[in-house]
Design an enzyme around this catalytic site. Structure first.
Site, short mmCIF file in Angstrom:
data_model
loop_
_atom_site.label_atom_id
_atom_site.label_comp_id
_atom_site.label_asym_id
_atom_site.label_seq_id
_atom_site.Cartn_x
_atom_site.Cartn_y
_atom_site.Cartn_z
N HIS D 105 0.87 -1.17 0.00
CA HIS D 105 0.00 0.00 0.00
C HIS D 105 0.91 1.23 0.00
O HIS D 105 2.01 1.18 0.56
CB HIS D 105 -0.84 0.09 1.27
N ASP D 108 2.22 2.00 3.34
CA ASP D 108 3.12 0.99 3.93
C ASP D 108 4.56 1.42 3.73
O ASP D 108 5.40 1.22 4.60
CB ASP D 108 3.00 -0.36 3.23
#
Ligand SMILES: [Co+2]
Ligand SMILES: [Co+2]
Ligand SMILES: [Co+2]
Ligand SMILES: [Co+2]
Ligand SMILES: [Co+2]
Ligand SMILES: [Co+2]
Ligand SMILES: [Co+2]
Ligand SMILES: [Co+2]
Lengths: 443, 443, 443, 443
Positions: D105, D108
């Site tokens: 993501h 992330d």
């Protein structure tokens, strides 16, 4: 003729893992010695009369005509004649399958009569016939039980019925079935309280019903001792279906109930895989719980479907799923009076004689393989030593003091404060252990 | 300033069913006398510290920043300062809401310190402050409890931890929280075994852990008597989450456990609606089970979502859903030390101060209305006499003989055969009874 | 005599909320005008033939004898004679209950014959009889359907069967039942694909079966137009049971399926409350989904049990549970061809004639009351204006630009960066809205 | 130092089934050629950034402190410094594990900033770093995605938010993440609508929200074509959690949605095992459904717990459970752009660096073994020929006529009547087929 229903089938041989013969065992070599005992003696497989020979393939959306077409289910014939044909077929099947045990409900083997007396006469006649069959084949009785849930009189429970006459009716069946079980040398007598629960709390006196059931079980245990039955009395927990709620929900509930009525040394559990999962537990949870409480009796092998919310009673087919539970059975010392019974059902679409073989062969191979894997795991000691090590602190000074009751809450609290303890998290190693088990499953 | 967080809100008045004021009670008229007692005294509502004032709106897919923006959750401030602001806000809220009770975990009201000692100092400081607040407002303590599940040290359980030092750490918290509960005049002390279970059976010694937990509970009960705490000790059953399996699965499981360790007269249950449903039971089932076993203690009001498989801890909002359970509470004689606590949570999307009022007002109105409906139903005797009548046979000669143990299984069986009994099905009248209840709910 | 089965019952009157007469309506005043129309015309209640008059109380653990003892289910009598008696009883019941509609499966009203031709002759005879009955009583047909799931030939599906002859057999039933529905002036024709799914993916060609079913539905729609049937074609979604998986899992799945075969303008859904919950949805979710897709057809009123994982098909009894769904029906403009049918079942323990009345009276009162509450809520506009306001931003410039496709992803992204937007969370006010609904339910 | 977090570990070797080294593969021999291709190229394993490197072991009852103690999660350090250390650790781990792909993501890999611009700057910086890392290690990108669910702004959805500014915010993240995915040579771009659903239907306009989401997906597809991204766009269905209901409930629902917005040729699904089971489906059902609809994209390997009702996201460990699904993948031609990603989570109690290896090694071995078993089964043709044979009738004259639309309902009905057909049930052979699969699994 029913007696010939399985005439086209030979005895099912063991052919080993390489075999591609669907009518051979690939893993269940009954004479193979594992942990000092033959597989047959470890697993003690039993074929049930009910789903295999009585059910005709009806289901709730197909109540009119069953899908199976067993000759002994034909219309217009005398019930006892059909019952004998059914029993012939069952013993032919069991002999060809090579199982050491069978099991039944009273009304599986004998047709219910118009009166209580006629029912008992039918049952007596069929018991004689069963005795012959057992003698002729060497097949023994794993357990007997009474069907106190199918007849409309039991629609609101048997021992828990609002009407004490229904309690009495159930008592007459159970006494009769217990005596029969003893006569046939049964290893266990099972109680499945098919409608011992409620459909609806509004019309139910929970306390009263549980006391009725407690008294019933006490009577059963007293009768066991009176007649000198040496086997075990077992309860098969189930959380619901057909009732909304069943009193013998799961193993922990049954244990509490047994304690309440002073029966926890007298009655054990017959754990069904599918009932475990319906109650929200894994199968291994129920086995481990029963073992830890000293009430592990026997196992009903039918698995459920993880996406469906009712009792599908399917044949087991997943080896790694079973290994943790079978490991717990081994760790508990294995079965004494118990065994693995197949109260399992064909799918309603599996309408042929051969499907009965496929189901049982698959189930037996799955359990046998799981047993051998679990035995390897057990004998290696790898899992046990991990667990022992994990709790090692409890064998130290602090652990012993706590366990033995030498420390009060206040003293222990004070010790913690004085020592300013700050215990750190230690990995539970779940993934490692799952891999460890798989190492034994797949090699 | 936190103390002023609710400054725009007035005390919540009772305005009656016709009111359209969302910040008024429509059904909870605390001074209304029902069955000889004020509603407030029947229901004994308590607001919890945890979900209301400690949670900041984080969830498992939103771990970084909470959605709530409570001033006492701001960063960079001393923990005790914030704890005081939080407690100010809580008491302001509870006073405006008009509840007679509150409840807490130790670390809800005091920040956990870097060491066990510092934690205890923080807790001691906040206890003083709480005592002041309670004196000033008249709000009493329904129960206290210790949080022995959030800190990583408890990740594998508190009393059931593989490490006895963790057991000791938990003991220190529980002793401290019990003493505090006594000091603040608490009515109950609650144990929720948040991680007393397992994530994974492979690494778990079930037997050992249950014995650890049994000993812990015995120590708690011994301590209660030693310090002269007059309230009840309660366990809050929950079947799973965050663990895969929790040992206090449901009321029946807890009862079996208590018996095993000789505690069934010492400990009762705090039943949570949502935990009942997660365990596969209706709320009324859990209440009726506890009542029938004599261990009904208190109720945690949070409902679940029927389509979601985790603990949503929502405010109750369905009156007819609650009536059967509240009826059972009334039938059991109502609460003694217990009450209805709101260990309920706002939805994470309900981020405003006013939402805390909406949640509690709705929950209190729902329970109050359900109580009044259930009281009507109880006072009418209609349901009870139906049930009594249904089991009337058990008060007859046959029933009495069975209950009193005068008949053996064989004798009763013989009687059934001799009488050639054939009991007929009698309607359970579920639909009639459901309509009867609705007659009380909607009139 | 069957015709007299309900002879002891009078027509069920409306007596109002204060009535304590269990054989009266307390809320369903059919002539009451709500939102400009009589309740009867809004709700369009229908009694089904199946569970009420065909089912005899068998269940999966009681396959031998049913608990009900309806005279028209006696053994040894000609099927058509019994079918006429059954229909007499059904119309007597419906007339006394005062419902405007009935509904049936082909084999509910006519006994299946030994051959396809005999079955059609039976059906034709009973159609004549039904026509007379309908004329005599004024009771109309809400829908007809074909039972293509009970006979063993359908055990592996009807249109999705691996054998095209089974497809043909189903076609013959459906054509016949559609023609009959038209002849009797039915408002809808329903398809419930009782076994259109699989028990087991291993033996299933999913793609092939879905194409078979798609073609079948196209044929149904073509036939509708050919015969000039003016009613709606409805599919009743169900996720599983008796199959492991059913292709018409839920409304969204059905919609996708209809689009795939070009049928989304031709077929609507008949939503069953219990099927919604088995699929993991609330009833209101299914209604709102169907409404938003323009395929809301009709409603099957049976509720489930929140703790049991199978289709309990119970009578509805919880008003607030129904309000949100009924509100969605009203918001969608109410029923056109659809209605509320009671494909609901007595509990198996409710064995008496009177229980049929209790079930339907309770169900009708529950729905009628929910409808009146939902209508109040709808007419107030309170909920709608909250929702409208919540999305008001979408009627602004940004919202319109996005909706109308004027902005590409990159343009919108650039705009967000340029504006440095930082939208803040706005409370969803769930608790407030739940209280709002309850304000309408309880006043 | 984070970079050295895995310094004590060597590259994980393949050692074969006999190995007892827990830090070796026993089944995943990446260079082994199966069905003409290396295992690595079939399975295309990817390690995710999120659960492995971002999660710190918090759970819903442990929100304060995580149980993990990763150095890159230390407090008081600059976010970009930590993000680099985290990425160093991730690449060190992936290299030692020997996986060909990773996935992420946006947030992330880069810390979210205080503003949209700062977030983009952080992301840009980390993209440069990622590019270096990928070049240095040869690890490729299976997919990128945007986290549009964690920040409170998304609490009521991203594209389905009542506020169009939130839609715009999400658009900015998705555009940026798509561009980044293209730049890094990603094979797919994934959309998981973490909060694209509702918590509560009362405050929700279902129709409006689905149209918003439809437009969003169209914008995504248009952007894909505009920037020339060659990979696939994937949606990851999930039925609920953290929301009550998610719009991308399951594969069939997503397909219906895609058709509605003209996207069924543009978007495929990323099926997560655990999401399948939460939606009431088996994993193989979801795979077979997607394959039959032509939208099978990729697989998220995390399994669930059969007794828990939330997304446990565990590493797969049951080979026979996976075989039917992997068989369907093979039958569908295997992955093109997709692969198996491990969006799987350690248990919160598995706190050590080594546990990350155990989890992934076990998962990869399980999938690799399942793949080899499924490939054997596929290559044997045994299952396929059974299925083909079962439907053989559909290739005959009757079947072809039906499929090709030559027969109307009335014509087919007439044919059935004229032929007086009476098709008989044919066994579905489920037990045989389950045994067949097990023959491939255990040999
Ligand atoms: Co069983
Ligand atoms: Co079962
Ligand atoms: Co609670
Ligand atoms: Co809870
Ligand atoms: Co229905
Ligand atoms: Co149904
Ligand atoms: Co995922
Ligand atoms: Co997931």
């Amino acid at each position: 003729m029913s007696a010939d229903y399985f005439k086209d089938f030979d005895a099912i041989p063991y052919e080993g893992p390489e075999s591609t013969n669907p009518l051979a065992f690939r893993h269940y070599n009954k004479d193979k010695v594992v942990m000092g005992k033959r597989l047959e003696d470890h697993l003690r497989f039993a074929v049930c009369h009910w789903h295999n020979f009585c059910w005709d393939g009806k289901d709730i959306f197909g109540l009119g005509i069953g899908t199976f077409d067993r000759p002994w289910q034909r219309a217009g014939e005398d019930g006892l004649v059909l019952a004998r044909e059914k029993m012939d077929a069952a013993f032919a099947f069991m002999e060809k399958l090579g199982v050491p045990f069978w099991c039944w409900h009273d009304y599986d083997i004998a047709p219910e009569g118009a009166t209580i007396k006629e029912s008992r006469e039918n049952f007596a006649a069929m018991l004689d016939y069963a005795e012959e069959k057992m003698a002729a084949t060497g097949i023994r009785l794993l357990w007997g039980t009474a069907n106190a849930f199918s007849n409309p009189r039991y629609m609101c429970g048997a021992s828990t019925n609002p009407n004490p006459e229904v309690f009495a009716y159930a008592a007459s069946q159970v006494q009769n079935a217990m005596d029969a079980t003893k006569r046939l040398g049964g290893s266990n007598y099972v109680l499945w309280g098919g409608r011992e629960g409620y459909q609806n709390l509004l019309n139910t006196d929970l306390k009263r019903e549980s006391e009725q059931m407690g008294r019933f079980l006490q009577m059963v245990v007293e009768h066991k001792h009176k007649i000198g039955f040496e086997g075990s009395i077992l309860i098969e927990p189930k959380p619901q279906e057909p009732t909304k709620h069943q009193y013998d929900y799961d193993t922990a509930t049954v244990y509490g109930f047994l304690q309440r009525f002073g029966l926890e040394k007298e009655i054990k559990v017959n754990i069904e895989v599918n009932h475990a999962t319906l109650a929200g537990h894994s199968f291994e949870h129920e086995v481990a719980t029963a073992a830890s409480l000293g009430i592990l009796g026997s196992v009903d092998a039918n698995r459920g479907d993880h996406q469906n919310g009712w009792d599908t009673d399917q044949f087991p087919n997943n080896v790694p799923d079973l290994v943790p539970a079978v490991y717990e059975i081994i760790r508990a010392g294995g079965f004494t009076t118990g065994g693995f019974n197949f109260d399992t059902k064909l799918r309603r679409e599996s309408v042929d004689a051969v499907d009965l073989f496929h189901g049982h062969i698959g189930g037996m191979d799955t359990i046998a393989l799981a047993f051998m894997k679990a035995a390897d795991l057990y004998e290696s000691g790898e899992l046990q030593s991990f667990v022992d090590n994990r709790y090692a602190g409890w064998n130290g000074e602090l652990g012993e003091k706590i366990k033995s009751g030498q420390l009060s809450l206040a003293e222990l609290s004070q010790w913690a404060v004085d020592q300013n303890i700050d215990p750190k998290p230690i990995s539970g190693r779940q993934e490692y252990l799952e891999n460890l088990v798989n190492r034994y499953v797949h090699r």
